[in-house]
Every structure is written in C-alpha cells, then in structure tokens.
Design a protein around this motif. Sequence first.
Motif, PDB file in Angstrom:
ATOM      1  N   ASP A  55       0.827  -1.208   0.000  1.00  0.00           N
ATOM      2  CA  ASP A  55       0.000   0.000   0.000  1.00  0.00           C
ATOM      3  C   ASP A  55       0.862   1.259   0.000  1.00  0.00           C
ATOM      4  O   ASP A  55       0.592   2.215  -0.737  1.00  0.00           O
ATOM      5  N   ILE A  56       1.891   1.258   0.837  1.00  0.00           N
ATOM      6  CA  ILE A  56       2.736   2.448   0.951  1.00  0.00           C
ATOM      7  C   ILE A  56       3.545   2.670  -0.322  1.00  0.00           C
ATOM      8  O   ILE A  56       3.717   3.815  -0.772  1.00  0.00           O
ATOM      9  N   THR A  57       4.048   1.590  -0.912  1.00  0.00           N
ATOM     10  CA  THR A  57       4.854   1.751  -2.122  1.00  0.00           C
ATOM     11  C   THR A  57       4.040   2.356  -3.256  1.00  0.00           C
ATOM     12  O   THR A  57       4.576   3.037  -4.135  1.00  0.00           O
ATOM     13  N   ALA A  58       2.706   2.136  -3.230  1.00  0.00           N
ATOM     14  CA  ALA A  58       1.840   2.715  -4.259  1.00  0.00           C
ATOM     15  C   ALA A  58       1.779   4.236  -4.166  1.00  0.00           C
ATOM     16  O   ALA A  58       1.436   4.909  -5.151  1.00  0.00           O
ATOM     17  N   LEU A  59       2.123   4.795  -3.010  1.00  0.00           N
ATOM     18  CA  LEU A  59       2.119   6.250  -2.856  1.00  0.00           C
ATOM     19  C   LEU A  59       3.184   6.918  -3.714  1.00  0.00           C
ATOM     20  O   LEU A  59       3.145   8.134  -3.914  1.00  0.00           O
ATOM     21  N   GLY A  60       4.146   6.129  -4.198  1.00  0.00           N
ATOM     22  CA  GLY A  60       5.162   6.678  -5.085  1.00  0.00           C
ATOM     23  C   GLY A  60       4.924   6.337  -6.543  1.00  0.00           C
ATOM     24  O   GLY A  60       5.779   6.592  -7.388  1.00  0.00           O
ATOM     25  N   VAL A  93      16.522 -11.592  -3.812  1.00  0.00           N
ATOM     26  CA  VAL A  93      15.235 -11.963  -3.224  1.00  0.00           C
ATOM     27  C   VAL A  93      14.137 -11.786  -4.259  1.00  0.00           C
ATOM     28  O   VAL A  93      14.274 -10.995  -5.202  1.00  0.00           O
ATOM     29  N   PRO A  94      13.033 -12.514  -4.106  1.00  0.00           N
ATOM     30  CA  PRO A  94      11.895 -12.326  -5.012  1.00  0.00           C
ATOM     31  C   PRO A  94      11.311 -10.928  -4.853  1.00  0.00           C
ATOM     32  O   PRO A  94      11.272 -10.370  -3.764  1.00  0.00           O
ATOM     33  N   HIS A  95      10.860 -10.368  -5.948  1.00  0.00           N
ATOM     34  CA  HIS A  95      10.242  -9.049  -5.914  1.00  0.00           C
ATOM     35  C   HIS A  95       8.788  -9.163  -5.458  1.00  0.00           C
ATOM     36  O   HIS A  95       8.045 -10.019  -5.943  1.00  0.00           O
ATOM     37  N   GLU A  96       8.412  -8.308  -4.529  1.00  0.00           N
ATOM     38  CA  GLU A  96       7.043  -8.300  -4.029  1.00  0.00           C
ATOM     39  C   GLU A  96       6.168  -7.306  -4.784  1.00  0.00           C
ATOM     40  O   GLU A  96       5.022  -7.069  -4.418  1.00  0.00           O
ATOM     41  N   SER A  97       6.724  -6.702  -5.830  1.00  0.00           N
ATOM     42  CA  SER A  97       5.983  -5.746  -6.641  1.00  0.00           C
ATOM     43  C   SER A  97       6.462  -5.877  -8.080  1.00  0.00           C
ATOM     44  O   SER A  97       7.636  -6.187  -8.330  1.00  0.00           O
ATOM     45  N   GLY A 149      12.980   5.034  -8.922  1.00  0.00           N
ATOM     46  CA  GLY A 149      11.999   5.949  -9.507  1.00  0.00           C
ATOM     47  C   GLY A 149      10.928   6.351  -8.516  1.00  0.00           C
ATOM     48  O   GLY A 149      10.561   7.528  -8.428  1.00  0.00           O
ATOM     49  N   HIS A 150      10.418   5.375  -7.766  1.00  0.00           N
ATOM     50  CA  HIS A 150       9.381   5.678  -6.778  1.00  0.00           C
ATOM     51  C   HIS A 150       9.912   6.642  -5.723  1.00  0.00           C
ATOM     52  O   HIS A 150       9.240   7.604  -5.347  1.00  0.00           O
ATOM     53  N   SER A 151      11.124   6.374  -5.233  1.00  0.00           N
ATOM     54  CA  SER A 151      11.701   7.219  -4.187  1.00  0.00           C
ATOM     55  C   SER A 151      11.974   8.628  -4.704  1.00  0.00           C
ATOM     56  O   SER A 151      11.683   9.622  -4.029  1.00  0.00           O
ATOM     57  N   THR A 202       7.764  10.718   1.847  1.00  0.00           N
ATOM     58  CA  THR A 202       8.920  10.412   1.011  1.00  0.00           C
ATOM     59  C   THR A 202       9.752   9.283   1.607  1.00  0.00           C
ATOM     60  O   THR A 202      10.160   8.350   0.906  1.00  0.00           O
ATOM     61  N   LEU A 203      10.004   9.348   2.906  1.00  0.00           N
ATOM     62  CA  LEU A 203      10.794   8.312   3.571  1.00  0.00           C
ATOM     63  C   LEU A 203      10.087   6.963   3.530  1.00  0.00           C
ATOM     64  O   LEU A 203      10.709   5.922   3.273  1.00  0.00           O
ATOM     65  N   CYS A 204       8.784   6.962   3.773  1.00  0.00           N
ATOM     66  CA  CYS A 204       8.026   5.708   3.799  1.00  0.00           C
ATOM     67  C   CYS A 204       8.033   5.017   2.439  1.00  0.00           C
ATOM     68  O   CYS A 204       8.176   3.788   2.354  1.00  0.00           O
ATOM     69  N   VAL A 205       7.883   5.791   1.370  1.00  0.00           N
ATOM     70  CA  VAL A 205       7.896   5.204   0.029  1.00  0.00           C
ATOM     71  C   VAL A 205       9.243   4.547  -0.239  1.00  0.00           C
ATOM     72  O   VAL A 205       9.318   3.413  -0.733  1.00  0.00           O
TER      73      VAL A 205
END
Length: 243
Positions: free
Chosen positions: A79-84, A138-142, A152-154, A189-192
């Motif tokens: 959910d948080i990664t979607a914010l970026g 590691v496997p990608h979770e996204s 890019g997201h960050s 920004t930090l959370c993403v």
Amino acid sequence: MNSGILPFVIGWCRRHIEATSLILLSISIGAVWMLAELTDEVVEGSTRDLDRDILLLLRTPGDLSDPIGPWWLEEMGRDITALGGVAVLTITTLIVSLFFLLLRRWSSALYMMITVGGGILISSFAKDFFGRPRPDLVPHESIVHTASFPSGHSMMAAIVYLTLGVLIARVQPKFILKLYVMIVASVLTLCVGISRIYMGVHWPTDVAAGWLAGGAWAMICLIVARILAQRGHIEEEVVEEAG
C-alpha cells in the motif's frame, strides 16, 4: 519557551531572506555533492556488500521469499509503495493544483506543474542513463519493468511530495503549519523509499540516490520560487507576523 522561539525564527527569516536562501542553496549543493559521491561509489561497485546486507536483513532467515514481520506488514508495504506510483502522484499533483487555483494563485499553480513535471522527466532520464539491474537476491514483491538506479518511486515521491510541500508551505501564514506540511511531505517520502527496499525491488543505494536527487530538486525549486516572487513573476510567500 516556544512562544519566544517561534517569533524570533519567523522574524529572523523575514529580515534575512537572502541568508535563508543561501542556507537552502548550501543544502541543495550538499545534496547534489552527496548524490555525485554515491553515484560514483555505486558505479565502482563499492556499495555492493552494504546493499546486499541491508536487503537480506529485511528477509526471514532461511526463507528469502518472506519479508520480515507479519503478513499485514507486507500488505502495508504494498500500500505504501503505491504512494510513489505515477497514478497516485499525478492525482496528488492535480489536487494541489486545484488548491492553488482556488486560492487564485495562478502563477504558483503553473510553476508547480512545471517543476513537478520537470523533476519527473529527470527521474526517467536518470534510470535510462544508468541502467542498473534490479536486485536478484530476493523475489520481488511488486511488479517492476525499469532499471534500478536511482529508485523511480523514491525520487518521484521526493520530487512531488517535497516540491508540493515547499510550495504549499509558502502559502501558509503560520510557521507551525509550514513545519507540519514539510514534516508530512518528508515522512511520505521516507516511507515510500523504505517500502521499495522492503519489497525487494531496489537496492538501498537506489533509494538513497532518489531521496538526495528529489530533495535537492525541491530545495532548488523553493529558491527559484523566492527569486521569481521577488521579481514579481509569481505570488509572494505568506509569512506570519512576528510577535
């Protein structure tokens, strides 16, 4: 105590607008310098072990397909990664644009669109230029399709949230509101960025580079906004009266 400190800070900033701009410029130059040093280290491969150790630290020992923490933490990471993501950042930019238009700050709205759009273009160019492979430990979770450096997201989160933050803070009269807006923008920004490492789709140095680039861009945008305001090209900053 706070009642004495805040008026002093506000008054000092108003009386020394050139000095505060110089401080912001120094911070921007420092961020760009750190970004250049980090990029050089990444290109030389000096950060490989650090990246690997941090990435593995966020995985369950013995099962690299499982991020540390309970299942709901992994869901929160998505959910948080979607914010970026492009969709959320575009919607956020449009909402803030309407906010400026409702305030009848037409020039500020246009300037905001230009700065955010320009920052996103720079982010896209940087990823294509470096072409760093994604983490394969590691496997990608996204789902990911582009290169890894910088994140890019960050970077886009830093560009959009921090740039919007500094521009929104300009129209807030109270210092505490300006501070609140910037804290919210910084936390988002930090959370993403952290979520991108947790999801295993970026090396930590990818995220650090995105933060530095986006932060420098936001500070430069604020400096330019002050210069344009002094020359009458965009609206002046709203500042609370000291005392």
